[in-house]
Enzyme design. Structure first.
Site, PDB file in Angstrom:
ATOM      1  CG  HIS A  15      -0.482 -21.896   1.550  1.00 48.42           C
ATOM      2  ND1 HIS A  15      -0.824 -21.207   2.694  1.00 48.42           N
ATOM      3  CD2 HIS A  15       0.228 -21.011   0.797  1.00 48.42           C
ATOM      4  CE1 HIS A  15      -0.337 -19.988   2.636  1.00 48.42           C
ATOM      5  NE2 HIS A  15       0.301 -19.837   1.505  1.00 48.42           N
ATOM      6  CG  ASN A  62       1.254 -14.830  -2.308  1.00 49.43           C
ATOM      7  OD1 ASN A  62       0.875 -15.437  -1.305  1.00 49.43           O
ATOM      8  ND2 ASN A  62       2.510 -14.811  -2.679  1.00 49.43           N
ATOM      9  CG  ASP A  88      -2.868 -21.805   5.271  1.00 53.26           C
ATOM     10  OD1 ASP A  88      -1.693 -21.493   5.555  1.00 53.26           O
ATOM     11  OD2 ASP A  88      -3.474 -21.299   4.304  1.00 53.26           O
ATOM     12  CG  ASN A 109       1.909 -13.236   1.648  1.00 54.02           C
ATOM     13  OD1 ASN A 109       2.052 -12.206   2.294  1.00 54.02           O
ATOM     14  ND2 ASN A 109       2.921 -14.013   1.309  1.00 54.02           N
TER      15      ASN A 109
END
Length: 184
Positions: A15, A62, A88, A109
């Protein structure tokens, strides 16, 4: 803006591929250390006389859009021209990247958060391959929050210069020409 999660426990995770590229760009352009900014760590400088601001949101993935909110108040800020998200992408295999000029969040997200703040999808992104996830995976979060294998880390490292050249092409020529040059 490179997307990722703050903190040492996330540093080498899939991530955080966007953070990794942002760090590489800051070093390549001799911008110095990232400093505390409004909801993000930021490095400022120039590339070929163009002013550049690199951001690494400190809001966790997020809520990445919160780091863009302060930019919306700048009169000259146009996301379709002045924003490139380094993100990513599990749909691309490790060792690949793609530029896009617009599109949906595709289940990511961090991109959903950005679109929620901007209320639009017409901003550029450089998608960094971190996939594919294993077919028997129950929760995608487990995959993207896991660290790269040594082989995958080497593949990402080998992509840092070509991805940097793609970012520089976007800065100099815009997204369409950069896509034509780097998406194969």
């Amino acid at each position: 803006m490179g997307l990722g999660n703050p903190g040492p426990e996330y540093e080498d995770t899939r991530h955080n591929a966007g953070f990794r590229l942002a760090d590489h760009l800051a070093a390549r352009w001799q911008m110095g250390q990232f400093r505390r900014g409004d909801r993000a760590r930021e490095a400022q400088g120039t590339w070929q006389d163009l002013p550049v601001r690199l951001l690494k949101p400190q809001t966790y993935m997020n809520r990445s859009g919160a780091a863009i909110a302060p930019l919306k108040s700048l009169p000259e800020f146009d996301p379709s021209q002045h924003l490139l998200i380094l993100v990513d992408d599990v749909a691309l295999p490790v060792g690949r990247f793609r530029l896009r000029g617009a599109g949906s969040a595709g289940g990511h997200n961090g991109l959903k958060s950005i679109e929620g703040v901007l209320q639009r999808q017409d901003y550029a992104r450089l998608r960094i391959g971190v996939g594919p996830p294993p077919p028997d995976l129950d929760d995608l979060a487990d995959f993207v929050l896991d660290e790269f294998s040594a082989e995958e880390r080497d593949e990402i490292t080998a992509l840092l210069d070509p991805m940097s050249e793609a970012v520089e092409s976007w800065l100099e020529h815009g997204i369409e020409k950069a896509m034509n040059l780097f998406n194969r």
